[in-house]
Design an enzyme around this catalytic site. Structure first.
Site, PDB file in Angstrom:
ATOM      1  N   GLU A   1      -2.020  -8.742   5.368  1.00 38.73           N
ATOM      2  CA  GLU A   1      -1.838  -8.063   6.847  1.00 38.73           C
ATOM      3  C   GLU A   1      -2.491  -6.851   6.387  1.00 38.73           C
ATOM      4  OE1 GLU A   1      -2.033  -4.744   8.835  1.00 38.73           O
ATOM      5  OE2 GLU A   1       0.184  -4.626   8.325  1.00 38.73           O
TER       6      GLU A   1
ATOM      7  N   LYS B   1       4.461  -4.893  -6.361  1.00 42.00           N
ATOM      8  CA  LYS B   1       3.841  -4.122  -6.823  1.00 42.00           C
ATOM      9  C   LYS B   1       3.175  -3.403  -6.351  1.00 42.00           C
ATOM     10  CE  LYS B   1      -0.894  -3.504  -7.447  1.00 42.00           C
ATOM     11  NZ  LYS B   1      -0.819  -1.778  -8.010  1.00 42.00           N
ATOM     12  N   PRO B   2       4.067  -1.746  -5.943  1.00 40.79           N
ATOM     13  CA  PRO B   2       3.263  -0.993  -5.282  1.00 40.79           C
ATOM     14  C   PRO B   2       2.659  -0.358  -5.138  1.00 40.79           C
ATOM     15  CG  PRO B   2       5.472  -0.417  -5.830  1.00 40.79           C
ATOM     16  CD  PRO B   2       5.213  -1.616  -7.065  1.00 40.79           C
ATOM     17  N   SER B   3       1.989   0.473  -4.494  1.00 39.18           N
ATOM     18  CA  SER B   3       0.370   0.840  -4.878  1.00 39.18           C
ATOM     19  C   SER B   3       0.316   2.504  -5.878  1.00 39.18           C
ATOM     20  CB  SER B   3       0.111   1.851  -3.347  1.00 39.18           C
ATOM     21  OG  SER B   3      -1.293   2.895  -3.826  1.00 39.18           O
TER      22      SER B   3
ATOM     23  N   ALA C   1     -11.845  -5.187   1.042  1.00 35.10           N
ATOM     24  CA  ALA C   1     -12.671  -5.732   0.433  1.00 35.10           C
ATOM     25  C   ALA C   1     -11.147  -5.769  -1.163  1.00 35.10           C
ATOM     26  CB  ALA C   1     -12.879  -3.952  -0.288  1.00 35.10           C
TER      27      ALA C   1
ATOM     28  N   CYS D   1      -1.582   1.048  10.507  1.00 43.56           N
ATOM     29  CA  CYS D   1      -2.882   0.227  10.114  1.00 43.56           C
ATOM     30  C   CYS D   1      -3.036  -0.697  11.378  1.00 43.56           C
ATOM     31  CB  CYS D   1      -2.669  -1.460   9.761  1.00 43.56           C
ATOM     32  SG  CYS D   1      -0.600  -2.388  10.305  1.00 43.56           S
TER      33      CYS D   1
ATOM     34  N   PRO E   1       0.898  -1.162  -0.149  1.00 45.00           N
ATOM     35  CA  PRO E   1      -0.143  -0.096  -0.020  1.00 45.00           C
ATOM     36  C   PRO E   1       0.843   0.964   0.135  1.00 45.00           C
ATOM     37  CG  PRO E   1       0.407  -1.459   2.394  1.00 45.00           C
ATOM     38  CD  PRO E   1       0.692  -1.616   1.448  1.00 45.00           C
ATOM     39  N   TRP E   2       0.067   2.278   0.220  1.00 45.07           N
ATOM     40  CA  TRP E   2       0.609   3.554  -0.264  1.00 45.07           C
ATOM     41  C   TRP E   2       1.477   4.633   1.323  1.00 45.07           C
ATOM     42  CZ3 TRP E   2      -2.301   6.308   3.108  1.00 45.07           C
ATOM     43  CH2 TRP E   2      -3.506   6.238   3.268  1.00 45.07           C
TER      44      TRP E   2
END
Length: 469
Positions: free
Chosen positions: A232, A159-161, A213, A266, A134-135
């Site tokens: 995670e 694969k980055p955000s 999601a 998170c 994620p970012w």
């Protein structure tokens, strides 16, 4: 001659969203297939190289980052919004995370799992692992996957955000330069690129950090080929303040943990349970701590809190605020606007507290992922525990008390991957010893400690017939 235009993603500064920080090319289906096949072709040799050779390659990469690259930290701030000190800290963790993965991997793979005359057990890598990150903390969250997966003998594609791909792509490319071709690669793009990785037949495991999601979509895509998954996911971490806690100290620390990265962590504290008779004392102390935040662009040396990262996060927090105020709930907003004239150029949100929040309210039961903290009063400790456990989240939690034995007793009752006492962040010892992950809908599998290496290994047993001895 026809020229095919490569799709690009513009990365905009969340603190000045009229400014483009950079662009990344979206990987085409053919390019994704080529990169996965190159990783698959490199996997056998990388696994056969042995853990010592893999360790030396990763240690060489770690040495390349011993001096913090300020330009990378500035780039990270401009794409994800964190204040510069936070980005510098994140970039500085690159060599540490690589070295920790090496140490843990050498320990996990140094000896056969089982070895005697009739049975032996080995740990083997999966092959190609896809990591989708994620970012909010892209460098750390990528390295927590990449280091363990590589030392275990897998090849890795990240694969980055699309919201923060620039700094992490450059860092991973520098690491890849120390490794054989095909061992570590980066592909950029949106969900369609992630989906193409998940369904590729040569990808044997997918590790994803992000929202529920997307994780559900990955599970559906992975089901056809029974591709292994590691997730995670989100947290809605509760903090329980006991009646014997040092309220000013607890409030100061809880606010610090709740609002780091503008609440976009998170395992940030996202709800606080306080004895009813101490509610106002705690809320007053928490507001005083929160009110000291200076909200502005992450590169401004006076800023202590940056913007939220994107329009979706901004609208979610604003919707929560509006809904609470429409119902007459007390929302206390604080902090200083560093540049009021430029406020509307970025996704800026002032930090806020919800004093005496209803334990059933959306701001309590869901993950806000923004700078808003509900404070809930309780009458009995059993009520606080029940409310803390009363959601489908179970990433981390914390208990605050002057009596460690009493705090441990409460901690034992909480449903979480990790429960902290009088803090809410992993120490160096905790990072090495405690697996990080969630229970319930906060994740599948673990990162960190030896369990984080095991996520990227599978067992192979050999048994010899007794008569053959």
């Amino acid at each position: 001659m026809t020229t095919t235009r490569v799709a690009q993603i513009e990365v905009r500064d969340p603190g000045r969203f009229d400014e483009v920080v950079g662009e990344v090319a979206v990987a085409s289906p053919d390019e994704i297939d080529r990169i996965v096949r190159e990783a698959d072709a490199a996997a056998a040799a990388w696994a056969r190289a042995g853990v010592d050779a893999r360790a030396e390659a990763l240690l060489s990469a770690a040495r390349d980052f011993d001096a913090v690259d300020d330009a990378l930290a500035e780039l990270l701030t401009r794409e994800n919004g964190s204040v510069l000190a936070v980005s510098q800290r994140e970039v500085s963790l690159v060599p540490h995370l690589l070295r920790m993965a090496v140490d843990l991997g050498l320990g996990a793979l140094a000896e056969p799992a089982v070895e005697d005359a009739t049975v032996s057990l080995r740990r083997r890598p999966y092959g190609v692992v896809a990591c989708i990150v994620p970012w909010n903390a892209p460098v750390v969250l990528a390295l927590q996957k990449v280091g363990p997966a590589l030392i275990a003998g897998n090849t890795v594609i990240v694969k980055p955000s699309p919201n923060a791909p620039l700094a992490v792509t450059r860092i991973l490319e520098r690491i890849a330069a120390h490794l054989p071709a095909g061992v570590l690669s980066v592909v950029n793009g949106g969900g369609e690129v992630g989906s193409a990785l998940v369904v590729h037949p040569a990808v044997r495991k997918v590790s994803f950090t992000g929202g529920e999601a997307v994780a559900r979509q990955i599970m559906v895509l992975a089901a056809d080929s029974f591709t292994r998954v590691h997730f995670e996911l989100g947290g809605n971490d509760p903090a329980i303040v006991l009646d014997d806690a040092d309220v000013p100290a607890a409030a100061e620390a809880i606010v610090s943990h709740a609002f780091r990265r503008s609440g976009q962590v998170c395992y940030a504290i996202k709800r606080v349970y306080v004895p009813r008779r101490r509610l106002d004392d705690f809320a007053d102390a928490a507001f005083a701590a929160m009110d000291r935040f200076v909200v502005g662009h992450g590169l401004d040396p006076d800023a202590t809190m940056g913007p939220v990262n994107n329009a979706a996060q901004f609208e979610r927090v604003r919707r929560l605020h509006d809904g609470l105020r429409e119902r007459g709930v007390r929302v206390e907003t604080g902090g200083v606007r560093l540049d009021p004239a430029g406020w509307d150029r970025g996704w800026y949100v002032q930090p806020s507290l919800v004093r005496g929040a209803d334990p059933r309210d959306e701001v309590v039961t869901t993950e806000q992922f923004g700078p808003i903290l509900p404070i809930v009063a309780y009458d009995q400790e059993a009520d606080a525990v029940a409310h803390a456990n009363g959601t489908e989240y179970g990433l981390c939690s914390s208990v605050w008390s002057s009596d460690l034995d009493r705090a441990r007793g409460i901690a034992e009752q909480l449903e979480a991957g990790i429960t902290f006492i009088n803090e809410h962040a992993l120490s160096p010892a905790g990072r090495r010893a405690l697996p990080f992950g969630g229970v319930k809908r906060s994740g599948i599998g673990w990162e960190g400690a030896s369990a984080g290496i095991d996520e990227y290994l599978q067992f192979h047993g050999i048994q010899v017939a007794e008569a053959a001895r």
